[in-house]
Design an enzyme around this catalytic site. Sequence first.
Site, short mmCIF file in Angstrom:
data_model
loop_
_atom_site.label_atom_id
_atom_site.label_comp_id
_atom_site.label_asym_id
_atom_site.label_seq_id
_atom_site.Cartn_x
_atom_site.Cartn_y
_atom_site.Cartn_z
N HIS A 1 11.90 -12.63 -45.66
CA HIS A 1 10.52 -12.63 -45.49
C HIS A 1 10.16 -12.17 -44.00
O HIS A 1 9.01 -11.84 -43.73
CB HIS A 1 9.73 -14.07 -45.89
CG HIS A 1 9.91 -15.01 -44.79
ND1 HIS A 1 11.14 -16.01 -44.92
CD2 HIS A 1 9.46 -15.23 -43.73
CE1 HIS A 1 10.96 -17.15 -44.19
NE2 HIS A 1 10.08 -16.51 -43.37
N ASP B 1 16.00 -15.26 -50.03
CA ASP B 1 15.32 -15.10 -48.67
C ASP B 1 16.48 -14.66 -47.72
O ASP B 1 16.35 -15.49 -46.49
CB ASP B 1 14.53 -16.19 -48.49
CG ASP B 1 13.66 -16.09 -47.59
OD1 ASP B 1 13.24 -14.54 -47.27
OD2 ASP B 1 12.85 -16.96 -46.80
N SER C 1 11.82 -19.10 -38.50
CA SER C 1 12.44 -18.39 -39.79
C SER C 1 13.47 -17.75 -39.16
O SER C 1 13.48 -16.69 -38.41
CB SER C 1 11.41 -17.82 -40.56
OG SER C 1 10.50 -18.61 -41.09
#
Length: 453
Positions: free
Chosen positions: A110, A140, A214
């Site tokens: 992402h 992911d 992230s």
Amino acid sequence: MKKLSLIISTALLSSSLALTTLPVNANLPFAVSGEALPSLSPMLEKVTPAVVLISVKGTHEVKNNVPEAFKFFFGKPGGRGAPQQEQEFRGLGSGVIIDASEGYIVTNNHVISEADEIIVTLKDGRQLEAKKIGSDEYSDIALLQIDHEDLTEIKLANSDNLRVGDFAIAIGSPFGLGQTVTSGIVSALGRTGLNSENYEDFIQTDAAINSGNSGGALVNLRGELIGINTAILGPSGGNVGIGFAIPSSMVNNLVSQIIEFGEVRRGMLGVQGRSVTSDIAKAMELETNQGGFVEQVTPGSAAEEAGIKAGDVITKVNGQMVKSFSELRGKIGSIGAGKKVKITVVRKDGKEKTYKVTLKKSETANVEAESIHRMLEGAELENSNNGKGVDIAEVEKNSPAAIAGLRSGDMIIGVNRMRITNIAELRAILKKQDSVFALNIIRGNSSLYLMIR
């Protein structure tokens, strides 16, 4: 409240005075004994250069909310007065160098999804453009590559050995502030349920994770990678002490497939079911209250061939406990096709049995050749069953691959005069080919060379 503050302040002052009047030969606390204080700094100085800032920019489609009856007044798409169909975006995230010699960087899908440009900023300020090797939306995970010799990598730990209570340190770039380190513990293992469509088996930690973390690293006290920070649970999008990371063992499985195939070639067990609950355990008279209850076994699947039956409860994968069907799905979903796994089940009679299962290939296991070389765009590749080359499964009409002369059914066995036996070898050789090269092709009973420019 003021009186309480005063009492606390006075107590602290008295304590400080008492400490300064201790005899010289007294047994002083470790903090003031002249010895070095315990610190994570030595470990972090070694591993933080392997955690990078990732900046992306690109465009994505924006839904057109103009009612159909009014679209005439805006003219044709892209014309003057027409509503915008695409919008530019920029984003920030983190990444982890896992192979310094190859320049491989792991991050979240992402973070780089839809990006047209990916810039990696190293801790020392150097900026490098990154190439996307492959990614997997459902786990992911994404793999990038940069070209530089002086890099630092993080060693991957075996996350299967983690225990709740182990110390964990998160490294990343929250809110674009620059590299930041936070610490905590492993709060839970095998977390699922954030997205029912994804393959999840998260490490939960209370080390502070925020937007921008992230793709960053979660490491143990030895500086080994135990997870890739991925998500947070918080009503305002900020840290509330509940963060999630993809375990390093899962990352290793996924990245190995991306390196070899350009994508995750997910293995299939071939069972359908649900998590064991107390109600299910009572109704089915089961001896266990956790695991994955098998409702159906797909005919011809790896599970059926191994001997797994409907009504079994899967409790372990490769000796690791499985608490729910979602966790089972996440563990199996990270293991590649053709890999052997040990599946432990509990039968209705309470007896435990372990099966050796060879996972089968997913129906969507082909690799888009564009991820390997731009002139192969439009071809789908797969490793040959005989292990002697790379099969061309399909070629899109009028694509660069078709124009170059590739056909469905061809098998690539070499580049120039170098033999290749699989997609990983093909990728490694073509990575170094900047101009003209020749593909050695087997077509039917003939061997030929195609010049690719």
